[in-house]
Design an enzyme around this catalytic site. Structure first.
Site, PDB file in Angstrom:
ATOM      1  N   ASP A   5       9.319   3.692  -0.736  1.00  0.00           N
ATOM      2  CA  ASP A   5       8.265   4.344   0.039  1.00  0.00           C
ATOM      3  C   ASP A   5       8.637   4.164   1.499  1.00  0.00           C
ATOM      4  O   ASP A   5       8.403   3.113   2.091  1.00  0.00           O
ATOM      5  CB  ASP A   5       6.910   3.699  -0.285  1.00  0.00           C
ATOM      6  CG  ASP A   5       5.797   4.207   0.617  1.00  0.00           C
ATOM      7  OD1 ASP A   5       6.091   4.964   1.578  1.00  0.00           O
ATOM      8  OD2 ASP A   5       4.639   3.840   0.377  1.00  0.00           O
TER       9      ASP A   5
ATOM     10  N   TYR B 168       0.843  -1.190   0.000  1.00  0.00           N
ATOM     11  CA  TYR B 168       0.000   0.000   0.000  1.00  0.00           C
ATOM     12  C   TYR B 168       0.878   1.239   0.000  1.00  0.00           C
ATOM     13  O   TYR B 168       1.864   1.306   0.737  1.00  0.00           O
ATOM     14  CB  TYR B 168      -0.887  -0.008   1.253  1.00  0.00           C
ATOM     15  CG  TYR B 168      -1.755   1.208   1.438  1.00  0.00           C
ATOM     16  CD1 TYR B 168      -2.834   1.433   0.605  1.00  0.00           C
ATOM     17  CD2 TYR B 168      -1.510   2.111   2.472  1.00  0.00           C
ATOM     18  CE1 TYR B 168      -3.648   2.544   0.786  1.00  0.00           C
ATOM     19  CE2 TYR B 168      -2.322   3.218   2.661  1.00  0.00           C
ATOM     20  CZ  TYR B 168      -3.390   3.431   1.811  1.00  0.00           C
ATOM     21  OH  TYR B 168      -4.194   4.531   1.996  1.00  0.00           O
TER      22      TYR B 168
ATOM     23  N   LYS C 106       5.087  10.432   7.843  1.00  0.00           N
ATOM     24  CA  LYS C 106       4.671  10.079   9.213  1.00  0.00           C
ATOM     25  C   LYS C 106       5.608  10.604  10.302  1.00  0.00           C
ATOM     26  O   LYS C 106       5.434  11.717  10.776  1.00  0.00           O
ATOM     27  CB  LYS C 106       4.489   8.560   9.330  1.00  0.00           C
ATOM     28  CG  LYS C 106       3.280   8.042   8.527  1.00  0.00           C
ATOM     29  CD  LYS C 106       2.872   6.663   8.986  1.00  0.00           C
ATOM     30  CE  LYS C 106       1.908   5.957   8.047  1.00  0.00           C
ATOM     31  NZ  LYS C 106       0.555   6.545   8.034  1.00  0.00           N
TER      32      LYS C 106
END
Lengths: 358, 94
Positions: free
Chosen positions: A254, A152, A281
């Site tokens: 990622d 994801y 994040k």
């Protein structure tokens, strides 16, 4: 002896205000959540406050929190140093519509720390991975993005394929089907994606070679974190580096989650350098902040009028201040080492309990 | 149950074998994860992010006492899990 039914009833008894909050929210917000990942049976907790490693729900129950906002809070909840800095920041303007000096300072720190030459700030992992894909396509002049089954990269269309494909439609494990992960996506997305099996370098290489002149980028989390935690097997990441070099594709890590797991991100743990890194994040300490960084030869092509990168809230002073304080004063090497020591202790404890409970 | 971890994160997969890709992740017993998660909440511990496909995160704020509280709860839950089953399938919920 507890049964699941007893646990369910216990949960309902102790979280009555959460259930009421959920019922009220559902009237205006479908399913009562604003990220589908937050939904869980029978209803999610609704939270009143958090501090350090603790969080309290609206019923007043205290929890030790190991969710930490899906990994965004390596700095902990409301770290006092960050809270003080942010109070000062809010008093002096929250968004300018201009750049601030601190954005350059933070970029300098990130470039050294995460071994990238240059970067562009975004707000979230979603818009940063979107930009990374655009950048890979722009600099290569190619269409296809190779991603891995079960992985994801944010809820944007280009990468919303084969995230959790059902067995009936996922096809051959060595040559997985490209499966759309939501209604509302164009079927044409299937033609611009290649889906490969994680940890299988031979299958990945053969899939990449089939479309070798049309693969713009290979994107992955070095450690997939939407299948729990999946260790890359020895040689897999190195193999991807070699495949990307062989076909002239951009290798994108990622690191929205993994950048916070080690002081210098995944490269520190696995010693493989991609062409682009997507950070997010943890770098914002609980405020929205993301970045796409990489080699100068790629980033220098982000020329206004040629490759689009924009956003009103990009590098806003709140997020930039939060990032600067978080990375330079809280997630220092000793800070990260402490969190890792605690993490290792927890993992060892789990392994011991599992052995003992057999 | 299998544990994988590194850095400040890790997870417990409710599966017979180590998860190495999506196809092996499909063998994870999501029902058992849900039981574990709910039982841990009832003992004052949010053990990881919400979902069998997530992981725990430790921070600069966590202490050895926090780990002890987490593991004491897990020890109790792991023991009680031997007796329980809950069928639940993986749902695409993005």
């Amino acid at each position: 002896m507890h049964t699941w039914e007893e646990e369910l009833q216990a949960y309902r008894r102790r979280t009555k205000k959460s259930e009421r909050a959920w019922q009220a929210a559902k009237r205006r917000i479908p399913f009562g959540v604003n990220s589908n990942y937050r939904l869980v049976d029978p209803y999610p907790l609704y939270i009143r406050k958090a501090k350090g490693s603790k969080i309290w729900d609206v019923d007043g129950n205290e929890y030790v929190d190991f969710n930490m906002a899906f990994g965004a809070l390596v700095a902990g909840h409301s770290h006092p140093v960050l809270a003080k800095a942010m109070r000062e920041r809010v008093s002096n303007g929250t968004i300018f519509g201009y750049e601030s000096v601190d954005a350059g300072r933070l970029a300098e720190h990130i470039c050294h720390r995460f071994n990238v030459d240059r970067l562009k700030f975004s707000m979230t992992g979603l818009d940063a991975t979107l930009f990374a894909v655009r950048l890979a396509r722009a600099v290569t002049g190619r269409r296809r993005i190779l991603k891995f089954e079960g992985c994801y990269h944010g809820s944007h269309d280009a990468l919303m394929v084969s995230i959790k494909p059902r067995k009936e439609v996922s096809g051959d494990p060595k040559h997985p089907n490209v499966v759309l992960s939501s209604k509302g996506l164009l079927k044409e997305l299937v033609e611009t994606a290649i889906v490969a099996p994680f940890n299988d370098i031979d299958a990945t290489e053969s899939l990449a070679l089939v479309h070798r002149d049309d693969v713009a980028g290979i994107i992955l989390e070095p450690v997939p974190m939407n299948m729990g935690y999946v260790q890359p097997e020895p040689g897999f990441l190195e193999g991807l580096r070699a495949v990307a070099d062989e076909i002239g594709a951009i290798l994108i890590f990622d690191e929205v989650k993994t950048c916070g797991k080690w002081y210098g991100g995944a490269e520190e743990a696995f010693h493989v350098t991609p062409d682009l890194k997507v950070l997010g994040k943890a770098i914002g300490g609980g405020f929205p902040l993301a970045a796409v960084g990489g080699k100068s030869s790629i980033l220098e092509q982000v020329v206004p009028g040629q490759i689009s990168h924009a956003g009103t809230f990009n590098a806003n002073p709140l997020s930039i201040s939060a990032g600067l304080v978080t990375l330079t004063k809280i997630l220092t090497r000793p800070g990260v080492r402490h969190a890792q020591g605690i993490g290792n202790e927890l993992a060892k404890g789990y392994a011991d309990v599992i052995i003992a409970s057999r | 149950m299998k544990v994988q971890s590194g850095g400040i994160s890790g997870t417990v997969h409710f599966a017979r074998d180590i998860v190495r890709d999506w196809r092996s992740f499909e063998e994870v017993d999501v029902g058992r994860w849900w039981g574990y998660y709910t039982a841990m909440l009832n003992r004052g511990v949010i053990p990881m992010a919400t979902g069998a496909d997530e992981q725990w995160t430790t921070s600069v704020a966590h202490t050895h006492a926090d780990v002890a509280r987490h593991l004491n709860a897990f020890e109790e839950v792991a023991e009680s899990m031997k007796q329980k089953q809950a069928a639940m399938s993986i749902v695409e919920a993005i």
